[in-house]
Design a protein around this motif. Structure first.
Motif, PDB file in Angstrom:
ATOM      1  N   VAL A  13       0.870  -1.178   0.000  1.00 59.37           N
ATOM      2  CA  VAL A  13       0.000   0.000   0.000  1.00 59.37           C
ATOM      3  C   VAL A  13       0.906   1.227   0.000  1.00 59.37           C
ATOM      4  O   VAL A  13       1.630   1.485   0.961  1.00 59.37           O
ATOM      5  N   LEU A  14       0.893   1.950  -1.119  1.00 54.88           N
ATOM      6  CA  LEU A  14       1.790   3.099  -1.242  1.00 54.88           C
ATOM      7  C   LEU A  14       1.133   4.335  -0.630  1.00 54.88           C
ATOM      8  O   LEU A  14      -0.096   4.373  -0.445  1.00 54.88           O
ATOM      9  N   PRO A  15       1.929   5.358  -0.311  1.00 54.35           N
ATOM     10  CA  PRO A  15       1.362   6.594   0.254  1.00 54.35           C
ATOM     11  C   PRO A  15       0.208   7.082  -0.616  1.00 54.35           C
ATOM     12  O   PRO A  15       0.276   7.006  -1.849  1.00 54.35           O
ATOM     13  N   GLY A  16      -0.826   7.600   0.048  1.00 58.47           N
ATOM     14  CA  GLY A  16      -2.037   7.979  -0.672  1.00 58.47           C
ATOM     15  C   GLY A  16      -3.006   6.819  -0.697  1.00 58.47           C
ATOM     16  O   GLY A  16      -4.009   6.855  -1.417  1.00 58.47           O
ATOM     17  N   ASN A  17      -2.708   5.771   0.085  1.00 58.74           N
ATOM     18  CA  ASN A  17      -3.588   4.604   0.211  1.00 58.74           C
ATOM     19  C   ASN A  17      -3.807   3.898  -1.119  1.00 58.74           C
ATOM     20  O   ASN A  17      -4.898   3.470  -1.457  1.00 58.74           O
ATOM     21  N   PHE A  18      -2.728   3.812  -1.898  1.00 56.30           N
ATOM     22  CA  PHE A  18      -2.782   3.220  -3.233  1.00 56.30           C
ATOM     23  C   PHE A  18      -2.321   1.771  -3.125  1.00 56.30           C
ATOM     24  O   PHE A  18      -1.149   1.498  -2.886  1.00 56.30           O
TER      25      PHE A  18
END
Lengths: 798, 352
Positions: free
Chosen positions: A100-105
């Motif tokens: 899960v990348l920053p920005g909830n991606f």
């Protein structure tokens, strides 16, 4: 100031098991508010190191590629990537499905134009590590093993405490400073600072100071350096502390400042024009190009640093552009000086410069620190860049040693209201670095450490002791003998408070608008008075000028409520208005009200349109609530120019004008944002301060047992004769039995001549001694009629 | 004489019929009246017996008629009232519901709380000189604490100002009600307890700042006033203001005009100290600044810290009002929104 925990631990051995919460609690107890505790740097679960093995063109999209990426698994992964720099051989960051990348991606296995993609190659921006987004992140460290977590090659996360320092604690603007504080409270022990050996080579440069604002200047030179990057852990700490790492030289000066609290400056020796560093007072008018890319015109009182030929620094605030170090610098002069905090503050204000150096010097930097800090910084530079350190040079008279404070430990109890044993007080002061000399049982000489530049009085010492004990240890006590010491409550306050109540009681919603308004608006309500304007207003153009009247705010408020479809019929405000008359400022307390038709419908009939009489009624009602003797009020027609000239008036009692009322001037009404359908706006303004000089007379209770007699008289009068003139003429007959004269009807129209109007008055007659007979009544009525006929040209109406 | 038929008719008789019956029997020429008149012709014995008989009949008739008459009148009134009935569900007459502003209400609540602790009102101007706003409060021109208070300065308005402009006579909008301290010290000798409540200005305008707001200032100077008294008085003041005991804590802080200086927090009223969004998860809300009056400030009033000592405190009224009345956005106070003023304003007559 941002305190990096790992950095703090360079100076302090924390007691094992000290939690972050305990640390925060300790700092708060000591008076250093902790705004936040954060962890710098993120961790990236499911993001691993990858090696791109190949990149083929995507069969269905021109701009996409299909990469095979080695991530330490049995098989390489197939990943679709649109980055122009994706190519075989790169070491990259791979977000695997589940990351899960920053920005909830969230990353999932997906098909992109019919080709399966089993992850994503990341740019720095996608990892929130920087702004770089022109392509995927090309990781420099090509030795990293594919499949290991990305976190393993990132700097360890730093715990950062954001501490709000008060302006008296210049000594705490460093990691060392806060380490000292925490040690005094017993959270750990201070580590001794490293013993530094000065260089032996002679310094090419000399130092001098000709200004009392720089009592001490220290320098040394370092030759043959290679200005590279500073070490990665240092860069990580600087970044965590909020400073962007640049190069070893700048990083070393910043690091020393944040570590010890001493601002320093590094000059590129190759760019200097002289060899004698001199601190001097600017004559004023000199031009100086600062590191911040601006050119300043110096003022008298600024402290400058010259290299003997050119100005190379605004002392204690800003270094010069011309001698700035760069990546190619090989020889450097390092300077650490002591500056007068007042001179720095005034100079900083003058030039609007907010630098880290100014912030520290104006709050007070330990005057004994500079020689050590200089050596400390030089050592860092030599370690990081190579180079040879010269012997230091010091010049200037220095700063006098701190004065001892005479202190009697029993003062603590007297001042704070809590008993603390003298030994305990001494122990605490010593833990804070104070030196104690016991003169007698009740007399100590307490010498503050050099870094506590603000210590002067016994009260200061009580605060020091109390901080360490904790303010919370003081038992609350109520003082003896509760009772007001002032003869009466301040009358203006009472008036201000009552006026707000009175407006509310008269049906007005109390509003609070800003004391400053737009200049043009203010001029329309100034009535010829000079206005008071702000020298440094906010950007808002409707907040530039102190209001000369409360009405503009109310008109705007009424309009705002119409705009919100929530019109309100009655708004009032009580507050100060400001103007200048003959060079003298007037700040007066006023109340004002605004009445407007809201268009509200009611089944019994529409609301009456507010007019001058409604405003007059409200004004009289409120004045009378406030105790004004409105029964003896007279109505005049002198009003400020913001009223409708024919539909407005003033209310006075004796020499005091208490109110003006009427319709707002049609031009101002039109200029307002009120909808046209709202009709005319009725307003009033009350002068409250004169009420302090007016008191309703106390009268004895005198009810008559005999009934009053009412007689009505109707007169036809020239239109110029006012109602007040008629009642006044009748009252002026001074008949003792005449108790009241009131107008109860008014007519103008077809049934009488065009230049005439009719007024009907009711006379109330009463005696305290007998029931009145016609013989008593007739002469009184006759004298009233005569007065109106002869003085005002009225005729009795049939 | 038989009155039975009449007695039967009376309970259902109309008003007219009733009157006719009354006249028939009891009128001047009525039959019963005639019988009564005839009594005089009888001998005394017979007259007595007959008289008693007739009186019974007369009473019976009169009572029956009166009862029916009362019944008829009551019916008629009921009919009239029914006729007059209105629809009380129609809207009431419009009234003007005046309200004092919530800030005014908070200032009054604060004043009421402090009055019970013996504090009296003082008043200070909103346009101040630099001297009263800063210098005499132990804040000389270069003092870094001045930067914490972005100040609105006024353009010079007097000829004398432009000619001899010195820092101390420069006019500004007061940034704090602490000017009341100086004006009191210059005018009044201790012991005293004084409060000043009013409008102040700072050059700051964003989500959580308005360029004007209100402060309450308090100062108590007596010979034996201690730090412990300060804590006692402030705890009590907050307890009265909020109407319930709240946990408080005191932390060291810095103000140039007090030494020692402190900030006081109250337990977050929303989460009761557990930590929530409003208190930024600290469990505490900063509520006021305070401290023992600095010797340099006492000196303005010619006082010596060897003779008297005291404490002073200052708090933002908006903050107190927001906490007490549950208002979430500071800017609402200055938008004059009628619905807001109606909801959060207080009636002219209200408790406290």
């Amino acid at each position: 100031m941002k305190i990096v925990l790992s950095w703090l631990e360079n100076y302090l051995t924390l007691t094992p098991g000290t939690s972050q919460a305990a640390l925060q609690q300790a700092l708060i107890q000591l008076g250093h508010e902790v705004d936040s505790i954060t962890t710098s740097g993120q961790t990236y679960p499911n993001v691993v190191i990858g090696k791109v093995l190949s990149r083929e063109q995507h069969p269905n999209a021109d701009k996409l590629g299909v990469c095979m990426v080695e991530v330490g698994e049995a098989q390489p992964r197939q990943i679709v990537c649109g980055a122009p720099n994706a190519r075989a051989g790169l070491t990259v960051a791979v977000a695997l499905p589940g990351a899960v990348l920053p920005g909830n991606f969230e990353i999932k296995t997906s098909k992109i134009r019919d080709v399966e993609s089993q992850g994503m190659l990341c740019s720095q921006r996608e990892l929130a590590m920087g702004d770089e987004h022109n392509g995927i992140w090309e990781i420099d460290d090509t030795s990293a093993t594919p499949g290991t977590l990305l976190d393993s090659i990132l700097p360890a996360p730093q715990t950062v405490l954001d501490v709000a320092l008060t302006p008296n604690r210049g000594d705490c603007f460093s990691h060392l400073g806060l380490a000292r504080e925490l040690a005094a409270l017993g959270l750990g022990t201070l580590k001794p600072l490293p013993v530094l050996v000065p260089g032996s080579a002679a310094c090419t440069y000399q130092a001098a100071t000709s200004t009392p604002f720089c009592p001490s200047i220290n320098l040394l030179e370092i030759t043959n350096i290679r200005n590279t990057q500073s070490p990665a852990p240092i860069r990580a700490q600087l970044l965590a502390a909020g400073l962007r790492p640049k190069n070893a030289l700048i990083d070393a000066t910043n690091y020393t400042m944040l570590a010890l609290g001493q601002p320093l400056h590094a000059y590129d020796a190759a760019k200097l024009n002289g060899t004698t560093f001199t601190a001097a007072t600017a004559a004023g008018g000199e031009s100086f190009a600062g590191l911040n890319d601006t050119t300043l015109t110096l003022a008298e009182g600024d402290t400058i640093i010259t290299d003997g030929a050119t100005i190379v620094g605004l002392g204690g605030i800003l270094g010069g552009q011309g001698s700035a170090v760069s990546d190619t610098t090989t020889d450097v002069v390092l300077e650490a000086a002591t500056f007068n905090s007042v001179a720095i503050a005034l100079s900083g204000q003058r030039h609007q410069l907010h630098t880290d150096a100014r912030q520290r010097f104006e709050r007070g930097v330990d005057p004994a620190l500079a020689p050590y800090a200089l050596q400390y910084c030089a050592q860092l530079i030599a370690e990081w860049t190579g180079g040879t350190i010269s012997a230091p040079v010091q010049e200037g008279p220095g700063v006098p040693a701190p004065q001892a404070i005479g202190y009697n430990p029993s003062f603590f109890n007297r001042y704070i209201g809590m008993n603390v044993a003298p030994d305990r007080q001494i122990e605490i002061l010593e833990s804070l670095g104070f030196k104690i000399e016991q003169i007698a049982a009740d007399e100590l000489k307490v010498t503050p450490p050099t870094y506590r530049t603000y210590m002067a009085t016994p009260e200061d010492l009580t605060e020091e002791i109390l901080r360490v004990l904790g303010y919370e240890t003081v038992e609350p006590q109520l003082p003896p003998g509760i009772g007001g010491q002032f003869a009466v409550n301040g009358a203006p306050v009472t008036l201000d408070r009552l006026a707000r109540r009175a407006c509310a009681a008269a049906g007005f919603l109390e509003s609070m608008t800003y004391s400053f308004i737009g200049h043009t608006t203010a001029e329309s309500f100034a009535n010829g008075r000079q206005l008071l304007t702000l020298a440094n207003p906010l950007a808002q153009t409707d907040m530039t000028t102190m209001r000369p009247s409360l009405l503009p705010g109310l008109v705007q408020a009424a309009a705002d409520n119409f705009a919100k479809s929530d019109p309100t019929p009655r708004l009032a405000e009580v507050g100060k208005v400001f103007s200048v008359h003959k060079d003298t400022l007037t700040e007066s307390l006023m109340a004002a009200g605004l009445l407007v038709g809201t268009g509200a419908r009611h089944w019994k009939g529409n609301e009456p349109k507010p007019d001058a009489y409604a405003a007059k009624a409200a004004a009289l009602h409120i004045l009378s609530t406030l105790g004004a003797p409105t029964e003896s009020a007279t109505i005049g027609t002198e009003v400020p120019s913001h009223y409708h000239p024919g539909r407005s008036g003033s209310i006075a009692v004796g020499p005091f004008t208490l109110a003006t009322f009427g319709e707002l001037h049609p031009a101002l009404r039109k200029a307002s944002n009120l909808p046209a359908a709202a009709g005319p706006v009725a307003v009033f303004e009350l002068h409250l301060e004169p009420l302090l000089k007016l008191q309703s007379k106390q009268r004895p209770w005198a009810a008559s047992p005999y009934p009053p007699v009412m007689r009505d008289l109707a007169f036809i009068l020239p239109k110029t004769v006012t109602a007040q003139a008629v009642t006044g003429a009748i009252q002026a007959t001074k008949q003792p039995l005449l108790k009241a004269v009131e107008v109860f009807d008014h007519y103008e129209g077809d049934r009488i001549e065009a230049d005439k109007h009719s007024l009907a008055v009711a006379l109330t007659l009463q005696s305290a001694e007998k029931t009145l007979t016609e013989a008593d009544i007739t002469p009184i009525i006759q004298s009233a009629v005569e007065a109106v006929q002869t003085q005002l040209g009225g005729t009795l109406r049939a | 004489m038989d009155i039975q038929p009449a007695l039967t008719q009376i309970p259902t008789a109309s008003a007219e019929a009733l009157e006719a019956l009354r006249i028939h029997y009891l009128g001047q020429n009525g039959s019963l009246t005639a019988e009564m008149k005839a009594l005089g012709k009888l001998d005394p014995e017979a007259r007595k017996a007959r008289g008693a008989e007739l009186n019974v009949l007369k009473t019976q008739l009169a009572e029956a008629i009166a009862a029916r008459k009362a019944q008829l009148e009551s019916e008629a009134l009921n009919a009239q009232l029914a006729q007059e009935a209105i629809d009380v569900t129609l809207p009431a007459d419009p009234t003007y519901g005046g309200r004092i502003h919530p800030i005014t209400a908070a200032m009054e609540d604060i004043a009421a709380a402090l009055r019970t602790l013996g504090f009296s009102h003082a008043y200070g101007p909103e346009v101040e000189t630099d001297d009263y706003n800063f210098t005499k409060l132990n804040l000389p021109a270069h003092h870094p604490a001045r930067q914490d208070q972005d100040t609105f300065y006024l353009n010079p308005f007097a000829v004398a100002d432009t000619k001899h402009k010195t820092q101390n006579t420069k006019h500004l909008l007061r940034t704090q009600t602490s000017n009341v301290q100086i004006r009191t010290l210059e005018a009044v000798k201790p012991p005293f307890r004084v409060m000043g409540i009013g409008r102040v200005y700072r050059r700051d305008y964003d989500l959580t700042h308005t360029p004007q707001f209100h402060q309450v200032e308090g100062m108590m100077v007596e010979s034996g006033t201690t730090f412990a008294h300060m804590r006692g008085v402030l705890d009590e003041y907050l307890r009265i203001f909020f109407g319930k005991p709240l946990k408080t804590r005191m932390r060291p802080h810095y103000f140039p005009f007090t030494e020692p200086s402190a900030e006081m927090d109250v337990e977050c009223h929303l989460c009761r100290g557990a930590g929530c969004r409003v208190c930024k998860h600290t469990g505490w809300l900063e509520i006021l600044g305070c401290g023992m009056v600095h010797r340099n400030v006492l000196a303005v009033g010619g006082l010596n810290v060897d003779d008297v000592q005291g404490f002073a405190f200052g708090a933002g009224v908006e903050r107190l009002a927001m906490l007490k009345y549950g208002i979430s956005d500071l800017r609402l106070f200055y938008e004059s929104h009628a619905a807001f003023l109606r909801q959060f304003g207080k009636a002219a007559v209200s408790a406290a």
